[in-house]
Design a protein around this motif. Sequence first.
Motif, PDB file in Angstrom:
ATOM      1  N   LEU A   1       0.820  -1.215   0.000  1.00 13.99           N
ATOM      2  CA  LEU A   1       0.000   0.000   0.000  1.00 13.99           C
ATOM      3  C   LEU A   1       0.851   1.261   0.000  1.00 13.99           C
ATOM      4  O   LEU A   1       0.332   2.366   0.227  1.00 13.99           O
ATOM      5  CB  LEU A   1      -0.934  -0.008   1.218  1.00 13.99           C
TER       6      LEU A   1
ATOM      7  N   THR B   1       3.100   2.482   2.068  1.00 12.23           N
ATOM      8  CA  THR B   1       3.129   3.225   3.326  1.00 12.23           C
ATOM      9  C   THR B   1       3.919   2.409   4.341  1.00 12.23           C
ATOM     10  O   THR B   1       4.644   1.485   3.967  1.00 12.23           O
ATOM     11  CB  THR B   1       1.692   3.509   3.820  1.00 12.23           C
TER      12      THR B   1
ATOM     13  N   MET C   1      -0.071   3.239   8.942  1.00  8.17           N
ATOM     14  CA  MET C   1      -1.367   2.588   8.721  1.00  8.17           C
ATOM     15  C   MET C   1      -2.207   2.529   9.976  1.00  8.17           C
ATOM     16  O   MET C   1      -3.432   2.415   9.895  1.00  8.17           O
ATOM     17  CB  MET C   1      -1.158   1.167   8.191  1.00  8.17           C
TER      18      MET C   1
ATOM     19  N   ASP D   1      -9.130   4.683   2.819  1.00  5.15           N
ATOM     20  CA  ASP D   1      -7.950   5.452   2.408  1.00  5.15           C
ATOM     21  C   ASP D   1      -7.141   4.704   1.352  1.00  5.15           C
ATOM     22  O   ASP D   1      -6.315   5.319   0.658  1.00  5.15           O
ATOM     23  CB  ASP D   1      -7.065   5.757   3.623  1.00  5.15           C
ATOM     24  N   PHE D   2      -7.350   3.378   1.265  1.00  4.39           N
ATOM     25  CA  PHE D   2      -6.585   2.567   0.325  1.00  4.39           C
ATOM     26  C   PHE D   2      -7.490   1.973  -0.754  1.00  4.39           C
ATOM     27  O   PHE D   2      -7.190   0.925  -1.330  1.00  4.39           O
ATOM     28  CB  PHE D   2      -5.857   1.450   1.077  1.00  4.39           C
TER      29      PHE D   2
ATOM     30  N   TYR E   1      -6.354   0.663  -4.170  1.00  4.09           N
ATOM     31  CA  TYR E   1      -5.551  -0.545  -4.320  1.00  4.09           C
ATOM     32  C   TYR E   1      -6.393  -1.811  -4.440  1.00  4.09           C
ATOM     33  O   TYR E   1      -5.870  -2.867  -4.736  1.00  4.09           O
ATOM     34  CB  TYR E   1      -4.598  -0.697  -3.128  1.00  4.09           C
TER      35      TYR E   1
ATOM     36  N   SER F   1       0.485  -0.355  -7.057  1.00  2.00           N
ATOM     37  CA  SER F   1       0.692   1.012  -7.526  1.00  2.00           C
ATOM     38  C   SER F   1       1.135   1.033  -8.979  1.00  2.00           C
ATOM     39  O   SER F   1       0.928   2.021  -9.689  1.00  2.00           O
ATOM     40  CB  SER F   1       1.725   1.708  -6.634  1.00  2.00           C
TER      41      SER F   1
END
Length: 815
Positions: A284, A286, A291, A298-299, A302, A334
């Motif tokens: 992710l 991060t 997290m 928020d993700f 993905y 990503s």
Amino acid sequence: MQGFFQGISFRLAKVGVIVALLVGTLMSAVQIYIDFKAQKETVDNQISSITDMSTPPAVRAIHTVDNNLAAEVVEGIMVNDFIVAVTIADENGREFAESQRIPRTSNTIWITKHLSQHLKIFSAPLHIPGPNPKGEHGEMKFVVDMDAAFARFYKHSAVVITIGLIRSFFLVLFLFVAFHYMLTKPLIRIAAQIKQINPGSPGEQRLSIPAHNRDDELNQLVSSGNQLLDAVDLALAKRRAVEVVLRKSEEHVRQIIDSLPVWVGARNRDGHYIFANKALADFLQTSPEAMRGSHVSDFAEYFITDPQEVITLDMEVIKSRISAQIWEEKWVSSGGEEHNMHTHVMPMEFYDEVVALVVSSDITDLKRAQAQMEHMAYHDALTDLPNRSYLVERLEEEVRKSAKHKFYGALLFIDLDQFKYINDSLGHPAGDGVLKHVSQRLMAIASEDDVVVRLGGDEFVVVLTNLGKELPTAILRAEEIGERIRAYVSEPHFYHDLELHVTCSVGIVIYPEEDAGVHELLRYADTAMYQVKEQGRDAIQFFNKYMADRARNVLVMEGDLHRALEVDAFSLHYQPRVDVHSSKIVGAEALLRWNHPERGMISPAEFIPILETSGLIVQVGMWVLERSLRQVKEWQRMGLWTKNMRLGVNISPRQFRSSQFVEDITATLEREEFDAQMLEMEITEGIVIHNLDETINTMSTLCEQGINFALDDFGTGYSSISYLKKLPVSILKIDQSFVRDITVDRNDRVLVETISAMGNMLELDVVAEGVETADQLELVRRYGCLYYQGYLASRPVNPNQFELLLEKHEIIITA
């Protein structure tokens, strides 16, 4: 003041008062009772004494009729203050003297009435002495005031009660003072010391009391308290040490979780992450720390799933405390690469709440491998063309489309002529090269909507779709393409420095054909192709009226089959199944045979399809089952068949789908008293592919009774790992077409080895069919097959011949 009344001294004094009063009252009651008995006895004695003293003068007064003497006696008795009335009378009731006074009044009369009578009458008979006294000559009566008689007793009792109360008061006062100084005051001191203890370091504070208490219970309490403080202080020290170790252990666990190749995270019921490992955070883009507290939305970029669905699933798991699985969840990295994840969502206690622990495994490579396996299941390994399984499904679809939209298509069955000579003279590599060339040429001729299939060996099928709505046009176009195929295949094939020539025979059938399904169309095209073979090869041939007439001959055979069933003209042959390591016979497969009264032995490949299509296969199948069960029972009685051996019986699709199949099998086993564990039902992949759920239910019902299932001819039909995992089968039988050329065809070796490895991984017993040589046996043994069948062990033989094999117990392989 409130604290005083709640103190131990006051409560003990209160208890002391109650106890003292109870004890004092009890003792006073006992003393008063004793005094009462003594006073009562004294009064009785006084009355008796007065009676004894007064009776003689009273008798003389009556005898001499002396009233004055009687008056003196009365006055003498009245001297006693507790006597209030006296009367002396003769036997006729004449009073000689009488005296009385008013009883005194007092506050104790009510007590007297409870203890006795207030005024009690006493009498004494008077007898005049003489030689023959008869009866009474008079009577003396007097009334006693019992309250006056007990007056001294009452005064004494009052004194006793008063002294007891005073004694109890001073006793309670003494106990209160003693309790306060000996118990309460030290306890108050200890309580104050306890309040001063530091919870973080309890061992630094000590409890103490004045030294004069010496070795009493309070001193023991203080000593025990100090020991407890030391123990708590030591426990706290150990706990701090454990916390340090736990923090280190937690860090180690975190490192382990971070090093796992799976994604691990925990979300609360609101969808916020409270934990994530490094693998998940890295994906992710991060960090695990960042997290923590992040929301699942928020993700959202993905993963493809709606975040609200994720939160809803987490809530269901948290509320129900039941784990859930997401078999396939799609995520996007990503870089835009799609990942398939297998996710477990489990409830987990996390401090004071329940959260959803999410563990996801990346199955992307597994999915690719599965897709590759499925591709292999539907495609030919050599040419990468679709195989028979794909053909059946696609042709069914094309036939439905043509019937619905009123257009024609054609099925071309292509067989290379004399192809065996190339394999025999130049070897299989040369033959494989020719097959690849042919497949490429067929693909070049076929349009984008057409289907080119390799059935196996040197047989190909081309399905031509949408040839128009007019039959003549469709026939012309099919003929044109057939001729192009024949000509193109006939062009030279170059293998290394060799120029090879091969021709082909093409059988064509136009669809939709009335009352013809996929298999009928294939049979018609195959019939037309063999007509070309009979006429000299290298040509095309449409399925025509003459061939239809030949198909009608099937009806004649169907009638013969009916009669064969009626007159019991069928017979059974048995082929042994042999352990590849010990060469021992571990079972047998029952095979149906038919000796036609005119044509002699008919091949099962010729009459069994007719049994299937006519529906007779259901009755014949039950006949095979009953006869084979009885035969095995007979061998078992002779000691030739053991309980760990299995009888294989082939079950046709139509028989398996019959509504009474399970009931018929169960009834037959009960009627023949046959152990279900010795029965093995062999089904083909064609049974499985239609209505998989119903198939699994039927098989599971029979498996519960102990019946075993074998998947027969695996690899030739709808071979799929997906259904193989679901089916309750215990035996996997590799088709003989793969075993036949295993020693010379690398593709067959790869297939046999792959199927065997897959069966072993699924914990299935793998049986290789069609083993005819020792070299083939060695290869299937090496590839992990547990059993084999084939001519190497024995051809299918009649029961008497099979008995001879059973008597030997094992198959002897000669070089």
